[in-house]
Design an enzyme around this catalytic site. Structure first.
Site, PDB file in Angstrom:
ATOM      1  N   TRP A  91       0.708  -1.349  -0.008  1.00 41.57           N
ATOM      2  CA  TRP A  91       0.080   0.090  -0.098  1.00 41.57           C
ATOM      3  C   TRP A  91       0.803   1.104   0.120  1.00 41.57           C
ATOM      4  O   TRP A  91       0.305   2.454  -0.069  1.00 41.57           O
ATOM      5  CB  TRP A  91      -1.047   0.022   1.154  1.00 41.57           C
ATOM      6  CG  TRP A  91      -2.014  -1.134   1.168  1.00 41.57           C
ATOM      7  CD1 TRP A  91      -2.078  -1.922  -0.041  1.00 41.57           C
ATOM      8  CD2 TRP A  91      -2.854  -1.406   2.157  1.00 41.57           C
ATOM      9  NE1 TRP A  91      -3.121  -2.660   0.308  1.00 41.57           N
ATOM     10  CE2 TRP A  91      -3.652  -2.438   1.617  1.00 41.57           C
ATOM     11  CE3 TRP A  91      -3.192  -0.781   3.338  1.00 41.57           C
ATOM     12  CZ2 TRP A  91      -4.924  -2.760   2.563  1.00 41.57           C
ATOM     13  CZ3 TRP A  91      -4.318  -1.572   4.147  1.00 41.57           C
ATOM     14  CH2 TRP A  91      -5.150  -2.518   3.645  1.00 41.57           C
ATOM     15  N   HIS A 112      12.955  -2.409  -1.106  1.00 42.77           N
ATOM     16  CA  HIS A 112      11.898  -1.759  -2.211  1.00 42.77           C
ATOM     17  C   HIS A 112      12.490  -0.839  -2.831  1.00 42.77           C
ATOM     18  O   HIS A 112      13.462   0.179  -2.342  1.00 42.77           O
ATOM     19  CB  HIS A 112      10.617  -1.386  -1.414  1.00 42.77           C
ATOM     20  CG  HIS A 112       9.442  -1.081  -2.683  1.00 42.77           C
ATOM     21  ND1 HIS A 112       9.518  -0.001  -3.395  1.00 42.77           N
ATOM     22  CD2 HIS A 112       8.494  -1.921  -3.344  1.00 42.77           C
ATOM     23  CE1 HIS A 112       8.521  -0.054  -4.177  1.00 42.77           C
ATOM     24  NE2 HIS A 112       8.073  -1.061  -4.184  1.00 42.77           N
ATOM     25  N   GLU A 132      11.434  -7.052  -9.254  1.00 42.83           N
ATOM     26  CA  GLU A 132      10.757  -5.753  -9.494  1.00 42.83           C
ATOM     27  C   GLU A 132      11.339  -4.902 -10.245  1.00 42.83           C
ATOM     28  O   GLU A 132      12.369  -3.906 -10.141  1.00 42.83           O
ATOM     29  CB  GLU A 132      10.363  -4.722  -8.394  1.00 42.83           C
ATOM     30  CG  GLU A 132       9.328  -5.810  -7.442  1.00 42.83           C
ATOM     31  CD  GLU A 132       8.566  -4.998  -6.679  1.00 42.83           C
ATOM     32  OE1 GLU A 132       7.225  -4.935  -6.698  1.00 42.83           O
ATOM     33  OE2 GLU A 132       8.794  -4.008  -5.816  1.00 42.83           O
ATOM     34  N   GLY A 182       4.567   1.062 -11.089  1.00 41.93           N
ATOM     35  CA  GLY A 182       3.769   2.283 -11.030  1.00 41.93           C
ATOM     36  C   GLY A 182       3.802   2.861 -12.312  1.00 41.93           C
ATOM     37  O   GLY A 182       3.450   4.100 -12.571  1.00 41.93           O
ATOM     38  N   SER A 240       3.629  -3.090 -12.098  1.00 42.30           N
ATOM     39  CA  SER A 240       2.401  -2.615 -12.845  1.00 42.30           C
ATOM     40  C   SER A 240       1.276  -3.760 -12.894  1.00 42.30           C
ATOM     41  O   SER A 240       0.639  -3.829 -14.013  1.00 42.30           O
ATOM     42  CB  SER A 240       2.632  -2.253 -14.220  1.00 42.30           C
ATOM     43  OG  SER A 240       3.200  -0.845 -13.809  1.00 42.30           O
ATOM     44  N   GLY A 289       1.353  -3.010  -6.372  1.00 51.34           N
ATOM     45  CA  GLY A 289       1.448  -1.835  -5.884  1.00 51.34           C
ATOM     46  C   GLY A 289      -0.255  -1.195  -5.929  1.00 51.34           C
ATOM     47  O   GLY A 289      -1.145  -1.394  -5.152  1.00 51.34           O
TER      48      GLY A 289
END
Ligand code: PEP
Length: 252
Positions: free
Chosen positions: A9, A95, A169, A175, A215, A236
């Protein structure tokens, strides 16, 4: 092997809205279970409220980060000790947003060491290349570098009986709406497992899972579901919509 559907989140929700979303997901998952392990990652300030709301439920929660040291004079940090008391099951480490905005590259190894040596909480180590690195053909080199750096303080025996989760990732996919091609995901996941097993040859690691993040949404997750190299997803944006996140959690 149970797959993982994890919702990061980030700092998108305040306490009130984190609680509302956690409660909603928990209630629905308690009625209709998912075959996958479903985990949410609220921000630090919401963890206590969320932990109480979903206690004994189907959904689990994790922390988006952790301090690199034990209790002490580290203003603004959140300790592993507190996360253990909250019954946190997972911790994201490294991250790309932490690496980019909070100089986490230098702390990843200490954070991983702290979690593995001092708790049973499962770390999810995030790694991935930037667009520039990808264009230069350096993806595998970067993945190897990040894996080696992250585990540099741990010995083979430290990983005995541990579940290790790595999230691949690609930074350029986070995003942005751009998802890595399935062939590239397969190659990267295979490479990560190969590098990892070379690094810890002969160790009695319980399980290594590799998740994909970048994504993922309701329109594209089924392309990844077919891939046996993908042990789950780190999501995300799409994890903020209960309907979308549950759709993925039920159908992955
Ligand atoms: C993430 O933050 O880990 C992530 C994958 O975000 P998004 O799904 O929004 O790309």
């Amino acid at each position: 092997m149970k797959k993982i559907i994890a919702g990061n989140w980030k700092m998108n929700l305040d306490c009130k809205n984190s609680l509302i979303l956690a409660d909603k997901l928990n209630k629905i998952l308690n009625i209709k279970k998912s075959r996958n392990e479903v985990i949410i990652f609220p921000d630090f300030s919401s963890l206590f409220l969320v932990s109480q709301a979903i206690k004994d439920g189907q959904i689990k929660f994790g922390s988006q980060d952790v301090a690199h040291k034990g209790l002490g004079a580290y203003t603004g940090e959140v300790s592993l000790e507190s996360l253990k008391q909250l019954n946190c099951k997972y911790i994201l480490i490294g991250h790309s947003e932490r690496r980019q905005y909070f100089a986490d590259n230098d702390l990843v190894a200490d954070k991983l060491f702290n979690v593995i040596k001092n708790s049973k909480i499962k770390p999810i180590l995030c790694i991935g290349e930037s667009l520039a690195q990808r264009k230069k053909g350096e993806t595998f080199k970067i993945l190897e570098k990040q894996l080696k750096e992250a585990f540099s303080k741990l010995k083979t025996k430290d990983l005995e009986n541990r579940n290790i989760v790595i999230a691949y990732e690609p930074i350029w996919a986070i995003g942005t709406g751009l998802v890595a091609e399935v062939e590239d995901v397969v190659k990267a996941h295979k490479k990560i497992k190969e590098i990892f097993s070379k690094m810890f040859r002969g160790s009695k690691i319980k399980q290594v899972k590799v998740l994909y993040g970048g994504s993922v949404n309701v329109d594209n997750f089924l392309n990844l579901q077919k891939l046996q190299e993908v042990d789950g997803l780190l999501i995300g944006g799409a994890s903020l919509k209960a309907g979308d996140f549950l759709d993925i959690a039920y159908n992955f």
